[in-house]
Design a protein around this motif. Structure first.
Motif, PDB file in Angstrom:
ATOM      1  N   ALA A  44       0.766  -1.160   0.005  1.00 12.12           N
ATOM      2  CA  ALA A  44      -0.026  -0.024   0.027  1.00 12.12           C
ATOM      3  C   ALA A  44       0.951   0.971  -0.041  1.00 12.12           C
ATOM      4  N   VAL A  45       2.001   0.981   0.409  1.00  7.63           N
ATOM      5  CA  VAL A  45       2.923   2.427   0.798  1.00  7.63           C
ATOM      6  C   VAL A  45       3.475   2.799  -0.538  1.00  7.63           C
ATOM      7  N   GLY A  46       2.995   4.316  -0.838  1.00  2.01           N
ATOM      8  CA  GLY A  46       3.458   4.731  -1.921  1.00  2.01           C
ATOM      9  C   GLY A  46       2.356   4.948  -2.869  1.00  2.01           C
ATOM     10  N   ARG A  47       1.165   4.016  -2.880  1.00  2.00           N
ATOM     11  CA  ARG A  47       0.065   4.357  -3.782  1.00  2.00           C
ATOM     12  C   ARG A  47      -0.856   5.319  -3.420  1.00  2.00           C
ATOM     13  N   HIS A  48      -1.346   6.035  -4.246  1.00  2.00           N
ATOM     14  CA  HIS A  48      -2.726   6.842  -4.280  1.00  2.00           C
ATOM     15  C   HIS A  48      -3.724   6.214  -3.359  1.00  2.00           C
ATOM     16  N   HIS A  49      -4.212   6.729  -2.049  1.00  2.00           N
ATOM     17  CA  HIS A  49      -5.186   6.100  -1.081  1.00  2.00           C
ATOM     18  C   HIS A  49      -6.395   5.624  -2.005  1.00  2.00           C
ATOM     19  N   ILE A  50      -6.796   6.077  -3.115  1.00  2.00           N
ATOM     20  CA  ILE A  50      -7.890   5.742  -3.819  1.00  2.00           C
ATOM     21  C   ILE A  50      -7.828   4.402  -4.453  1.00  2.00           C
ATOM     22  N   THR A  51      -6.706   3.890  -4.749  1.00  2.00           N
ATOM     23  CA  THR A  51      -6.378   2.822  -5.247  1.00  2.00           C
ATOM     24  C   THR A  51      -6.379   1.528  -4.147  1.00  2.00           C
ATOM     25  N   VAL A  52      -6.189   2.021  -2.765  1.00  2.00           N
ATOM     26  CA  VAL A  52      -6.113   1.156  -1.900  1.00  2.00           C
ATOM     27  C   VAL A  52      -7.412   0.913  -1.053  1.00  2.00           C
ATOM     28  N   LEU A  53      -7.810   2.014  -0.735  1.00  2.00           N
ATOM     29  CA  LEU A  53      -9.359   2.172   0.149  1.00  2.00           C
ATOM     30  C   LEU A  53     -10.424   1.691  -0.687  1.00  2.00           C
ATOM     31  N   ARG A  54     -10.635   2.638  -1.742  1.00  2.00           N
ATOM     32  CA  ARG A  54     -11.923   2.166  -2.835  1.00  2.00           C
ATOM     33  C   ARG A  54     -13.193   2.710  -2.489  1.00  2.00           C
ATOM     34  N   GLN A  55     -13.634   2.384  -0.928  1.00  2.00           N
ATOM     35  CA  GLN A  55     -14.805   2.436  -0.737  1.00  2.00           C
ATOM     36  C   GLN A  55     -15.309   4.110  -0.489  1.00  2.00           C
ATOM     37  N   PRO A  56     -16.524   4.190  -1.160  1.00  2.00           N
ATOM     38  CA  PRO A  56     -16.790   5.818  -1.448  1.00  2.00           C
ATOM     39  C   PRO A  56     -17.196   6.475  -0.066  1.00  2.00           C
ATOM     40  N   LEU A  57     -17.676   5.687   0.802  1.00  2.00           N
ATOM     41  CA  LEU A  57     -17.955   6.629   2.097  1.00  2.00           C
ATOM     42  C   LEU A  57     -16.704   6.845   2.655  1.00  2.00           C
ATOM     43  N   LEU A  58     -15.656   6.027   2.677  1.00  2.00           N
ATOM     44  CA  LEU A  58     -14.522   6.457   3.279  1.00  2.00           C
ATOM     45  C   LEU A  58     -13.836   7.432   2.484  1.00  2.00           C
ATOM     46  N   LEU A  59     -13.806   7.195   1.211  1.00  2.00           N
ATOM     47  CA  LEU A  59     -13.039   8.311   0.235  1.00  2.00           C
ATOM     48  C   LEU A  59     -13.731   9.635   0.584  1.00  2.00           C
TER      49      LEU A  59
END
Length: 348
Positions: A44-59
């Motif tokens: 996960a480190v170094g990646r954009h958070h959208i590509t790791v977390l994905r779920q709309p409510l959290l984003l």
């Protein structure tokens, strides 16, 4: 961020006991701890958070926290070992560190308990609605079309009595379940003779077995078999299991209550008394076994209701056995009958 800041953030995230993620100003994941890696996966480190977390409510919560600088909380779901998990994700802005700290709290048990309460209320409402609807309909008929029809009145009153008895049985079992659940953590202090309990249950259910065309037998009850326990509750266990076996094994079958003892049983980590209630009925698919002790779960809903079952008997048995620090084992297969075994410790 300079190297010193990155090092401090790494130490902070690593020290947290909960899954934690740090997202920098470029909205990339700068640090994760071991618990977060187990939750989100490696790399996960170094990646954009959208590509790791994905779920709309959290984003949405992350985006709002970046924009307003205010702490946000969002729900996050995952699946671990085929179990659905529910998390509360807290997004905390850290302007001096140059990013956001995201911490996950496991709320799975709370979510499951809440769902169980909702299911319980829905099931009780459904179980009471059916007989109440029937009684209301018959009352209306007795006041109208059947007002001057004695034969119809007798038939409808008989059905109404049956439905009222069903409601009384349900309320009785609900009260009993509530009582045994409230006492489950309190270990019983008395002694109970399982052989005497089996004899009493057989006498009490003799008429039922005769009426159902079922042969009721007992083995291993010649001598007393004492266990630490509440005699009334253990009587309820034996009666519930025996009554179920009589009602659902079918005419012409045999129900056997067997008592044995062991000097060492791994399920109770010591000397044990074992009560088994087995039948030669049609049995059922073993895929039902994990859910049989759930409240209102039935293998055959229509047949259970026709027999006057409330769907609570095995739930009551489970809680009583748990209170006695025992184990309940269920075995069955189509065409091979069923066996319900209660393993109780003989020593406190």
């Amino acid at each position: 961020m300079n190297s010193e800041t990155i090092h401090v953030i790494d130490e902070l995230v690593t020290a947290l006991p909960l899954p934690a993620v740090f997202i920098d100003r470029q909205e990339r994941i700068a640090a994760v701890n071991e618990a977060a890696t187990a939750l989100l996966g490696p790399g996960a480190v170094g990646r954009h958070h959208i590509t790791v977390l994905r779920q709309p409510l959290l984003l949405d919560a992350i985006e709002t926290a970046f924009r307003t600088g205010e702490r946000r909380v969002a729900a996050y779901t995952s699946t671990v070992a085929r179990r659905d998990m529910t998390w509360s994700a807290t997004v905390s802005p850290m302007p001096k560190a140059g990013g956001l700290l995201l911490v996950f709290e496991d709320r799975t048990e709370m979510a499951e308990a809440s769902q169980m309460r909702r299911d319980f209320v829905a099931n009780v409402s459904h179980e009471l609605k059916t007989p109440l609807t029937a009684i209301s309909g018959f009352i209306e008929t007795l006041r109208g079309a059947a007002r001057n029809d004695p034969a119809a009145q007798d038939r409808f009153l008989g059905i109404m009595e049956s439905e009222a008895t069903r409601m009384n049985r349900l309320i009785r079992d609900l009260l009993s379940l509530n009582r045994v659940e409230s006492e489950e953590r309190v270990r019983p202090k008395g002694k109970a003779d399982l052989a005497g309990i089996v004899g009493a249950v057989m006498r009490n259910l003799g008429n039922l077995s005769d009426g159902e065309g079922v042969t009721l037998t007992a083995e291993g009850v010649e001598a007393p078999l004492l266990v630490p326990g509440d005699p009334d509750q253990l009587t309820q266990v034996v009666a519930n299991l025996t009554e179920n076996a009589i009602k659902y094994s079918g005419r012409g079958s045999t129900v056997t209550l067997r008592l044995t003892s062991e000097d060492a049983n791994p399920m109770v980590l010591g000397p044990a008394a074992i009560l088994s209630v087995s039948d030669t009925g049609e049995g059922f698919d073993p895929t039902h076994i994990p859910r049989l002790t759930e409240r209102f779960y039935r293998v055959d809903t229509h047949r259970s209701r026709a027999q006057g079952g409330t769907g609570l008997g095995l739930a009551i048995v489970k809680h009583i056995v748990n209170r006695h620090r025992g184990r309940l084992r269920i075995e069955s297969a189509p065409g091979q009958g069923s066996r319900f075994s209660v393993i109780l410790p003989r020593n406190t």
